[in-house]
Design an enzyme around this catalytic site. Structure first.
Site, PDB file in Angstrom:
ATOM      1  N   ASP A 259       0.805  -1.214   0.000  1.00  0.00           N
ATOM      2  CA  ASP A 259       0.000   0.000   0.000  1.00  0.00           C
ATOM      3  C   ASP A 259       0.848   1.280   0.000  1.00  0.00           C
ATOM      4  OD1 ASP A 259      -2.580   1.316   0.504  1.00  0.00           O
ATOM      5  OD2 ASP A 259      -1.704   1.789   2.470  1.00  0.00           O
ATOM      6  N   LEU A 260       1.819   1.351   0.903  1.00  0.00           N
ATOM      7  CA  LEU A 260       2.610   2.572   1.029  1.00  0.00           C
ATOM      8  C   LEU A 260       3.442   2.818  -0.227  1.00  0.00           C
ATOM      9  CD1 LEU A 260       3.341   4.813   3.163  1.00  0.00           C
ATOM     10  CD2 LEU A 260       5.434   3.514   3.540  1.00  0.00           C
TER      11      LEU A 260
ATOM     12  N   GLU B  41      -8.546  13.016  12.365  1.00  0.00           N
ATOM     13  CA  GLU B  41      -8.917  12.480  11.052  1.00  0.00           C
ATOM     14  C   GLU B  41     -10.413  12.236  11.055  1.00  0.00           C
ATOM     15  OE1 GLU B  41      -5.010  10.165   9.264  1.00  0.00           O
ATOM     16  OE2 GLU B  41      -6.381   9.019  10.483  1.00  0.00           O
TER      17      GLU B  41
ATOM     18  N   HIS C 249       4.718  11.359  15.608  1.00  0.00           N
ATOM     19  CA  HIS C 249       4.455  12.588  14.857  1.00  0.00           C
ATOM     20  C   HIS C 249       4.324  13.819  15.767  1.00  0.00           C
ATOM     21  CE1 HIS C 249       4.044   9.813  11.668  1.00  0.00           C
ATOM     22  NE2 HIS C 249       2.740   9.603  11.713  1.00  0.00           N
TER      23      HIS C 249
ATOM     24  N   ARG D   9      -1.211  24.982  18.219  1.00  0.00           N
ATOM     25  CA  ARG D   9      -1.856  26.213  18.701  1.00  0.00           C
ATOM     26  C   ARG D   9      -1.085  26.704  19.923  1.00  0.00           C
ATOM     27  NH1 ARG D   9      -7.040  26.010  15.919  1.00  0.00           N
ATOM     28  NH2 ARG D   9      -7.597  27.990  16.855  1.00  0.00           N
TER      29      ARG D   9
ATOM     30  N   LEU E 234      -2.160  34.613  13.338  1.00  0.00           N
ATOM     31  CA  LEU E 234      -2.009  35.109  14.694  1.00  0.00           C
ATOM     32  C   LEU E 234      -3.279  35.848  15.061  1.00  0.00           C
ATOM     33  CD1 LEU E 234      -0.100  35.652  17.128  1.00  0.00           C
ATOM     34  CD2 LEU E 234       0.635  37.716  15.945  1.00  0.00           C
ATOM     35  N   LYS E 235      -3.896  35.406  16.132  1.00  0.00           N
ATOM     36  CA  LYS E 235      -5.113  36.092  16.563  1.00  0.00           C
ATOM     37  C   LYS E 235      -4.711  37.299  17.397  1.00  0.00           C
ATOM     38  CE  LYS E 235      -8.019  32.031  16.614  1.00  0.00           C
ATOM     39  NZ  LYS E 235      -8.922  31.204  17.374  1.00  0.00           N
TER      40      LYS E 235
HETATM   41  P1  NDP Z   1       1.616  -3.794   3.540  1.00  0.00           P
HETATM   42  O1  NDP Z   1       0.873  -4.567   4.558  1.00  0.00           O
HETATM   43  O2  NDP Z   1       0.921  -3.390   2.298  1.00  0.00           O
HETATM   44  O3  NDP Z   1       2.918  -4.634   3.223  1.00  0.00           O
HETATM   45  C1  NDP Z   1       3.866  -4.298   2.223  1.00  0.00           C
HETATM   46  C2  NDP Z   1       4.280  -5.567   1.508  1.00  0.00           C
HETATM   47  O4  NDP Z   1       4.949  -6.417   2.425  1.00  0.00           O
HETATM   48  C3  NDP Z   1       3.118  -6.371   0.980  1.00  0.00           C
HETATM   49  O5  NDP Z   1       2.756  -5.941  -0.309  1.00  0.00           O
HETATM   50  C4  NDP Z   1       3.652  -7.772   0.988  1.00  0.00           C
HETATM   51  O6  NDP Z   1       4.371  -7.986  -0.213  1.00  0.00           O
HETATM   52  C5  NDP Z   1       4.645  -7.778   2.130  1.00  0.00           C
HETATM   53  N1  NDP Z   1       4.046  -8.382   3.321  1.00  0.00           N
HETATM   54  C6  NDP Z   1       2.889  -8.050   3.919  1.00  0.00           C
HETATM   55  N2  NDP Z   1       2.659  -8.827   5.001  1.00  0.00           N
HETATM   56  C7  NDP Z   1       3.723  -9.653   5.081  1.00  0.00           C
HETATM   57  C8  NDP Z   1       4.080 -10.677   5.977  1.00  0.00           C
HETATM   58  N3  NDP Z   1       3.329 -10.987   7.037  1.00  0.00           N
HETATM   59  N4  NDP Z   1       5.247 -11.336   5.770  1.00  0.00           N
HETATM   60  C9  NDP Z   1       6.017 -11.020   4.747  1.00  0.00           C
HETATM   61  N5  NDP Z   1       5.716 -10.038   3.861  1.00  0.00           N
HETATM   62  C10 NDP Z   1       4.587  -9.369   4.015  1.00  0.00           C
HETATM   63  O7  NDP Z   1       2.244  -2.546   4.285  1.00  0.00           O
HETATM   64  P2  NDP Z   1       2.157  -1.007   3.908  1.00  0.00           P
HETATM   65  O8  NDP Z   1       2.598  -0.820   2.507  1.00  0.00           O
HETATM   66  O9  NDP Z   1       0.864  -0.474   4.340  1.00  0.00           O
HETATM   67  O10 NDP Z   1       3.236  -0.399   4.922  1.00  0.00           O
HETATM   68  C11 NDP Z   1       4.611  -0.670   4.812  1.00  0.00           C
HETATM   69  C12 NDP Z   1       5.328  -0.108   6.023  1.00  0.00           C
HETATM   70  O11 NDP Z   1       5.085   1.277   6.108  1.00  0.00           O
HETATM   71  C13 NDP Z   1       4.861  -0.695   7.353  1.00  0.00           C
HETATM   72  O12 NDP Z   1       5.954  -0.728   8.228  1.00  0.00           O
HETATM   73  C14 NDP Z   1       3.849   0.335   7.852  1.00  0.00           C
HETATM   74  O13 NDP Z   1       3.753   0.335   9.246  1.00  0.00           O
HETATM   75  C15 NDP Z   1       4.475   1.620   7.350  1.00  0.00           C
HETATM   76  N6  NDP Z   1       3.515   2.690   7.137  1.00  0.00           N
HETATM   77  C16 NDP Z   1       2.454   2.522   6.268  1.00  0.00           C
HETATM   78  C17 NDP Z   1       1.567   3.559   6.045  1.00  0.00           C
HETATM   79  C18 NDP Z   1       0.437   3.401   5.065  1.00  0.00           C
HETATM   80  O14 NDP Z   1      -0.289   4.380   4.872  1.00  0.00           O
HETATM   81  N7  NDP Z   1       0.247   2.265   4.452  1.00  0.00           N
HETATM   82  C19 NDP Z   1       1.722   4.871   6.744  1.00  0.00           C
HETATM   83  C20 NDP Z   1       2.878   4.946   7.583  1.00  0.00           C
HETATM   84  C21 NDP Z   1       3.732   3.887   7.769  1.00  0.00           C
HETATM   85  P3  NDP Z   1       4.581  -9.424  -0.867  1.00  0.00           P
HETATM   86  O15 NDP Z   1       3.510 -10.335  -0.359  1.00  0.00           O
HETATM   87  O16 NDP Z   1       4.506  -9.181  -2.336  1.00  0.00           O
HETATM   88  O17 NDP Z   1       5.938  -9.820  -0.417  1.00  0.00           O
HETATM   89  C1  BG6 Z   2       0.469   7.445   9.741  1.00  0.00           C
HETATM   90  C2  BG6 Z   2      -0.472   6.727  10.657  1.00  0.00           C
HETATM   91  O1  BG6 Z   2       1.743   7.489  10.294  1.00  0.00           O
HETATM   92  O2  BG6 Z   2      -0.008   8.770   9.549  1.00  0.00           O
HETATM   93  C3  BG6 Z   2      -1.878   6.741  10.115  1.00  0.00           C
HETATM   94  O3  BG6 Z   2      -0.035   5.394  10.795  1.00  0.00           O
HETATM   95  C4  BG6 Z   2      -2.323   8.151   9.800  1.00  0.00           C
HETATM   96  O4  BG6 Z   2      -2.766   6.150  11.041  1.00  0.00           O
HETATM   97  C5  BG6 Z   2      -1.288   8.843   8.951  1.00  0.00           C
HETATM   98  O5  BG6 Z   2      -3.551   8.075   9.095  1.00  0.00           O
HETATM   99  C6  BG6 Z   2      -1.620  10.314   8.777  1.00  0.00           C
HETATM  100  O6  BG6 Z   2      -0.748  10.880   7.856  1.00  0.00           O
HETATM  101  P1  BG6 Z   2      -1.194  12.143   7.001  1.00  0.00           P
HETATM  102  O7  BG6 Z   2       0.041  12.550   6.313  1.00  0.00           O
HETATM  103  O8  BG6 Z   2      -2.270  11.663   6.075  1.00  0.00           O
HETATM  104  O9  BG6 Z   2      -1.719  13.136   7.977  1.00  0.00           O
END
Ligand code: NDP
Ligand code: BG6
Length: 513
Positions: free
Chosen positions: A43-44, A244, A268, A374, A412-413
């Site tokens: 996702d990220l 949020e 954060h 604030r 600034l208020k």
């Molecule tokens: P995902 O859950 O989408 O995982 C990323 C990839 O890791 C997956 O596409 C998968 O790829 C692999 N994966 C997932 N679960 C497992 C598992 N149990 N064992 C091995 N591989 C696995 O994570 P995100 O992309 O949401 O987040 C990535 C990192 O960023 C995390 O540490 C998260 O905490 C952090 N983060 C995410 C945010 C967000 O908005 N998504 C915001 C802030 C931080 P494949 O199966 O192809 O190997």
């Molecule tokens: C991430 C948190 O670090 O920040 C999420 O894990 C939160 O829960 C997000 O939604 C908020 O980020 P932003 O940039 O959308 O305010």
């Protein structure tokens, strides 16, 4: 134009940056940067990392020679990765005509390698592909760990043993969460340090990449009028507010293990607080800034459970639409006590801030989305104009608001005379609204942070001692909440959150802004 780094990081297997021949980083033609997004199918990566890399490319901020590799277990060809990535790329910076062309060029630099996160063999295969692309140039390598935290260490081990650069730098961006308390965070740091030096680890907190957060130091240290009033003498309280207007939809599984205090406050909001409250650093060098942040974090009082209020959202129907409560999410246990809202009062026991409440409030599924600082100032002593306010505005005080998002602004208020023959005062805003003042769109936080990592700029990344200090403030209260199974105050989806937050603020004579 790309920003030049002043320094770089060392590599385990390669000579230290300062030991390398000078032209290895002066002459960019001879070097190349390979960026590997580990967890590229996630996702990220899709939502933030690839779009940020494209934006940097679009703005000509990446070095002339660079390659991007996606790495994950999912089977994908290069073409499939490009297809996946292309869906989230936008030409959002401005509408230049060559956007489509730039996108094609960018995608042409993206490749994919499928492998396990704990296989040195698979990382060796990646190394081979990287070498082919590096074509004999000095190789600089950046790994972005965009994977769940339980596999950080194995991925770092394999990347460092099998795919770190032989003659340039190797850096690793690590995503949060960095543990879930002092102990697990220290264990993670120690495990990472078996394979990396501290200066190779770039712990990301994307709030530090937000424009208005970066501007905090500029506001404080380059304007004469703020720094002199930045203390207990003039400031009554400071509030850090995150809200949020949506729940944990889709991320309930992750969230339930962490909760809002770890998800937002300990990182954060505390990072913003540290920048807000630190003393003037010796210089703008990363280490000087991070030294001051650590000092202020270490001057803080460990959070006390009496100074914390927690809440959890429940289902609600708004305008005929029903919104699920937190525990209605199938990935969340029905009896979960995990807070989706928290308010806390923190104190910095140093000469500048003695006695000033620093209040934090963070919540999901509230009535609006905003992140704000604030600053409420004290009353004007012996104010000549007290009787000229309407009753509601009695003894109005100044307030500085730094709105991090949305609609970035600083205002600034102030008290002002209402024009006319009488003498009536109201509160008006001196207003800097970014949209009105600056034409160019603000870059996403990930763009700034990725560029900094490529350039070896560590100012906006978290050093391990900062992380330790941050955890030690919150760990005891987190343990107590969990051990005592404290029941959160339930609040309806889309509301202003639990009323307990107001009682907490009132105890310190504060009204939330
Ligand atoms: P995902 O859950 O989408 O995982 C990323 C990839 O890791 C997956 O596409 C998968 O790829 C692999 N994966 C997932 N679960 C497992 C598992 N149990 N064992 C091995 N591989 C696995 O994570 P995100 O992309 O949401 O987040 C990535 C990192 O960023 C995390 O540490 C998260 O905490 C952090 N983060 C995410 C945010 C967000 O908005 N998504 C915001 C802030 C931080 P494949 O199966 O192809 O190997
Ligand atoms: C991430 C948190 O670090 O920040 C999420 O894990 C939160 O829960 C997000 O939604 C908020 O980020 P932003 O940039 O959308 O305010």
């Amino acid at each position: 134009p790309s920003r030049k780094s002043k320094e770089g990081s060392s590599v385990i297997t390669a000579p230290k940056e300062h030991e390398k021949p000078i032209d290895s980083y002066v002459n960019e033609n001879k070097s190349t940067v390979s960026i590997t997004v580990v967890g590229a199918s996630g996702d990220l990566a899709k939502k933030k990392i690839f779009p940020a890399l494209f934006a940097l490319y679009y703005e000509d901020c990446l070095p002339e020679h660079f390659t991007i590799f996606g790495y994950a277990r999912s089977k994908m060809t290069d073409a499939e990765l490009r297809n996946m990535v292309s869906k989230t790329l936008t030409c959002r910076i401005d509408k230049r005509e060559n956007c489509g062309e730039k996108m094609e060029q960018f995608l042409g630099r993206c490749f994919y390698h499928s492998g396990q996160y704990d296989s040195e063999e698979n990382f060796k295969e990646l190394d081979k592909k990287l070498k082919d692309h590096e074509a004999g140039r000095i190789s600089n390598r950046l790994f972005y760990l965009s994977i769940p935290p339980n596999i950080f260490v194995s991925a770092v081990k394999c990347a460092s043993l099998s795919a770190s650069s032989a003659n340039g730098w190797t850096r690793v961006i690590v995503e949060k969460p960095f543990g879930r308390d002092s102990e697990s965070s220290a264990a993670l740091t120690n495990a990472l340090k078996q394979y990396l030096n501290e200066d190779q680890i770039f712990r990301i907190d994307h709030y530090l990449g937000k424009e208005l957060v970066e501007n905090l130091s500029v506001l404080r240290f380059s304007n004469l009028i703020f720094e002199p009033v930045w203390s207990r003498q003039y400031i009554r309280n400071v509030q850090f507010i995150f809200s949020e207007d949506f729940g944990t939809e889709g991320r309930g599984g992750y969230f339930d293990h962490y909760g809002i205090i770890r998800d937002i406050m300990q990182n954060h909001l505390l990072q913003i607080l540290a920048l807000f409250a630190m003393e003037t650093p010796v210089s703008l060098d990363a280490e000087d800034i991070r030294n001051e942040k650590v000092k202020v974090l270490r001057s803080m009082r460990t959070l006390n459970i009496d100074d914390v209020v927690i809440g959890q959202y429940k289902s609600q129907t708004i305008g005929g639409v029903s919104y699920q409560g937190y525990t209605d999410d199938k990935t969340v246990p029905k009896d979960s006590l995990t807070p989706t809202f928290a308010a806390a009062a923190l104190f910095i026991d140093n000469a500048r801030w003695d006695g000033v409440p620093f209040l934090m409030k963070a919540g999901k599924a509230l009535h609006n989305r905003r992140a704000e600082i604030r600053v409420q100032f004290r009353h004007v002593p012996g104010n000549l104009y007290n009787r000229n306010f309407g009753t509601a505005l009695d003894r109005a005080t100044n307030e500085l608001v730094i709105r991090v998002q949305p609609d970035e602004a600083i205002y600034l208020k102030i008290n002002n005379k209402v024009p006319g023959l009488g003498m009536r005062l109201d509160r008006s805003n001196l207003n800097l609204l970014y949209k009105a003042r600056y034409e160019k769109e603000i870059p996403d936080a990930y763009e700034r942070l990725l560029l900094d990592a490529v350039e070896g700029e560590r100012r906006l990344f978290i050093r391990s001692d900062e992380l330790d200090a941050a955890w030690s403030l919150f760990t005891p209260v987190l343990k107590e909440l969990e051990e005592k199974k404290i029941i959160p105050e339930y609040y309806p989806y889309g509301s202003r959150g639990p009323v307990g937050a107001h009682y907490l603020a009132a105890r310190y004579n504060v009204k939330w802004g």
